[in-house]
Design an enzyme around this catalytic site. Structure first.
Site, mmCIF file in Angstrom:
data_model
loop_
_atom_site.group_PDB
_atom_site.id
_atom_site.type_symbol
_atom_site.label_atom_id
_atom_site.label_comp_id
_atom_site.label_asym_id
_atom_site.label_seq_id
_atom_site.Cartn_x
_atom_site.Cartn_y
_atom_site.Cartn_z
ATOM 1 N N TYR A 118 51.459 -14.112 -8.351
ATOM 2 C CA TYR A 118 51.801 -13.456 -7.144
ATOM 3 C C TYR A 118 50.915 -12.367 -6.879
ATOM 4 O O TYR A 118 51.161 -11.545 -5.905
ATOM 5 C CB TYR A 118 53.438 -12.859 -7.503
ATOM 6 C CG TYR A 118 54.521 -13.999 -7.718
ATOM 7 C CD1 TYR A 118 54.270 -15.027 -7.303
ATOM 8 C CD2 TYR A 118 55.780 -13.536 -8.226
ATOM 9 C CE1 TYR A 118 55.353 -16.153 -7.239
ATOM 10 C CE2 TYR A 118 56.740 -14.610 -8.493
ATOM 11 C CZ TYR A 118 56.499 -15.670 -7.886
ATOM 12 O OH TYR A 118 57.471 -16.528 -7.995
ATOM 13 N N LYS A 138 52.305 -23.839 -19.023
ATOM 14 C CA LYS A 138 51.826 -25.378 -18.635
ATOM 15 C C LYS A 138 50.566 -25.430 -19.232
ATOM 16 O O LYS A 138 49.614 -25.665 -18.430
ATOM 17 C CB LYS A 138 51.863 -25.457 -17.083
ATOM 18 C CG LYS A 138 53.269 -25.476 -16.626
ATOM 19 C CD LYS A 138 53.988 -26.962 -16.786
ATOM 20 C CE LYS A 138 53.418 -28.046 -16.057
ATOM 21 N NZ LYS A 138 54.117 -29.341 -16.161
ATOM 22 N N ASP A 197 58.243 -26.826 -17.467
ATOM 23 C CA ASP A 197 59.193 -27.939 -17.025
ATOM 24 C C ASP A 197 60.033 -28.397 -17.886
ATOM 25 O O ASP A 197 61.474 -28.680 -17.658
ATOM 26 C CB ASP A 197 58.459 -29.091 -16.427
ATOM 27 C CG ASP A 197 57.193 -29.608 -17.286
ATOM 28 O OD1 ASP A 197 56.934 -28.906 -18.304
ATOM 29 O OD2 ASP A 197 56.647 -30.837 -16.952
ATOM 30 N N ASP A 230 60.495 -16.403 -12.806
ATOM 31 C CA ASP A 230 61.085 -16.119 -11.724
ATOM 32 C C ASP A 230 62.297 -17.249 -11.590
ATOM 33 O O ASP A 230 63.324 -17.208 -11.326
ATOM 34 C CB ASP A 230 60.187 -16.118 -10.528
ATOM 35 C CG ASP A 230 60.809 -15.700 -9.181
ATOM 36 O OD1 ASP A 230 61.946 -15.524 -9.182
ATOM 37 O OD2 ASP A 230 60.065 -15.529 -8.225
ATOM 38 N N ASP A 273 66.551 -17.227 -12.807
ATOM 39 C CA ASP A 273 67.490 -17.582 -11.957
ATOM 40 C C ASP A 273 68.215 -18.844 -12.417
ATOM 41 O O ASP A 273 69.499 -18.784 -12.361
ATOM 42 C CB ASP A 273 66.944 -17.921 -10.559
ATOM 43 C CG ASP A 273 66.775 -16.574 -9.639
ATOM 44 O OD1 ASP A 273 67.108 -15.658 -10.298
ATOM 45 O OD2 ASP A 273 66.401 -16.836 -8.631
#
Ligand code: NAD
Length: 389
Positions: A161, A212, A245, A269, A273
């Site tokens: 970001y 990852k 993942d 992020d 959630d």
């Protein structure tokens, strides 16, 4: 330790409080239901002052739309300076239709972004707790989520970001290309991993680091640095690694396998959630954002409910104050090292829910009495008094 500070005189029931440095709080209620839920936090703080002999120096200021209306900016320099000087900022929520048409740089949300940036709050703590009384509010089966109590720790100031180069460019053949850059340095990884290990020591002593590393060099570095820090300083904490993942799948399959999950800004992020929704309602979700520890061990800190200003119910006294109250409990635990008092607030919330007292957002099976914001505050205060009054 997350909080090294010891306010000796603040010890409960031990007579002398004259040596105590007051705990400094800045309350920024903001807009909409932010104002309403922070009113209930204020009542619990007053209760703590009277019944637990915790003395707070409380300042209050405007943020978001309220600050735009009063001062023409979503956060004044004076309010920013106050935030830098206190032990903890308690933030409500900002935003609303009145300010939606303002240009991006002047929107209410910029007030929160400024606080996060200038306080350098790099560690975002998002607990996901399922209360027994609300186990049916989750879309997952009760046997999967019952008793869930996990913490997602998201790196908040680095990664894709913020990385450069970034932008949208036009290629010679007329196509356009969007670019963002995932970057992490050793220090950025180590400081958030250290928070994860410290948190785990106060919980079930387990950290799962998610990245990852199979496809990203920044993931390889992340895994190496977390492992190195663990070997150097935190071998007493159990550390595992997981591809992000797979972590997303495991959160739905068997979320109770986790204690603390530490991950980067982008994966955090999404995973935070996802974890939040294991629990049901936005009105129940607290959060904390912490900065680096100074020489006295004090970390800059901001505590806020995850929800926004909820214009659809604002001003009607309907908002659930539990997320804000649980955020205050996090402040007690992480900024003031008052675990017992934090437990007390959480237990009072738990008992209130057990009695079937519910605001509209969580009124489902088992509701005995439907209440508004103040009614929920009254019920929690009643339980606090029954537990410790
Ligand atoms: P929201 O979280 O404000 O509301 C989403 C839905 O959840 C609404 O139906 C609302 O009534 C309900 N809800 C939220 N909190 C609740 C509570 N405590 N009790 C009962 N019900 C609750 O999100 P939104 O509607 O997308 O955004 C509204 C405004 O808030 C926008 O201006 C947005 O930019 C802002 N916002 C601010 C923050 C923040 O201050 N950190 C976060 C998210 C959104």
């Amino acid at each position: 330790r997350l909080s090294e500070r010891r306010d000796v005189g603040a010890a409960k029931g031990e007579g002398d409080t004259t040596m105590a440095a007051n705990k400094k709080l800045l309350i920024l209620p903001g807009d909409g239901i932010g104002v309403e839920v922070m009113g209930e936090v204020r009542r619990v703080i007053d209760w703590m002052g009277k019944k637990r002999r915790l003395s707070f120096d409380i300042a209050e200021d405007k943020v978001g739309g309220a600050a735009i209306d009063a001062h023409g900016t979503p956060l004044t320099d004076e309010a920013m300076a106050k935030a830098q000087g206190v032990d903890a900022v308690l933030f409500g929520a900002v935003g609303g239709p009145k300010w939606d048409s303002l240009p991006f740089a002047q929107k209410p949300e910029r007030g929160l972004l400024r606080l996060r940036k200038e306080m350098e709050l790099f560690a975002n703590l998002r607990p996901a707790i399922v209360f027994d009384a609300l186990v049916d509010a989750s879309t997952l089966k009760p046997e999967v989520v019952k008793g869930l109590d996990i913490m997602i720790l998201r790196e908040l100031t680095g990664g894709v970001y913020f990385g450069t180069p970034r932008g949208i460019e036009t290629l010679p053949d007329g196509q356009r290309r969007g670019i963002n850059t995932q970057v992490y340095t050793t220090n950025e990884i180590r400081r958030v991993a250290a928070v994860a290990f410290e948190l785990a020591r106060k919980r079930k002593n387990r950290v799962c680091s998610a990245e990852k590393a199979n496809v990203m060099e920044s993931g390889v570095l992340w895994r190496e640095e977390v492992t190195r820090l663990h070997q150097e300083s935190y071998q007493d904490v159990e550390l595992t690694h997981m591809y992000a993942d797979n972590c997303a799948m495991q959160l739905l399959r068997n979320p109770r396998q986790f204690d603390v999950i530490v991950t980067d800004n982008l994966f955090g992020d999404i995973l935070s959630d996802e974890a939040a929704m294991l629990t049901g309602s936005l009105g129940m979700l607290p959060s904390a954002s912490l900065g680096a520890a100074d020489s006295s061990g004090r970390r800059k800190a901001l505590y806020e409910p995850v929800h926004g200003s909820a214009p659809d119910i604002a001003g009607q006294g309907l908002a659930n104050p539990v997320a804000a109250l649980m955020s205050f409990a996090m402040a007690l635990r992480y900024s003031f090292d008052l675990a017992e008092d934090a437990d007390l607030v959480e237990e009072a919330v738990r008992k209130t829910l057990d009695k079937g007292i519910r605001t509209g957002d969580i009124a489902g099976p088992g509701t005995v009495e439907k209440v508004g914001t103040k009614g929920m505050g009254d019920a929690v205060l009643g339980q606090l008094t029954a537990l410790a009054g």
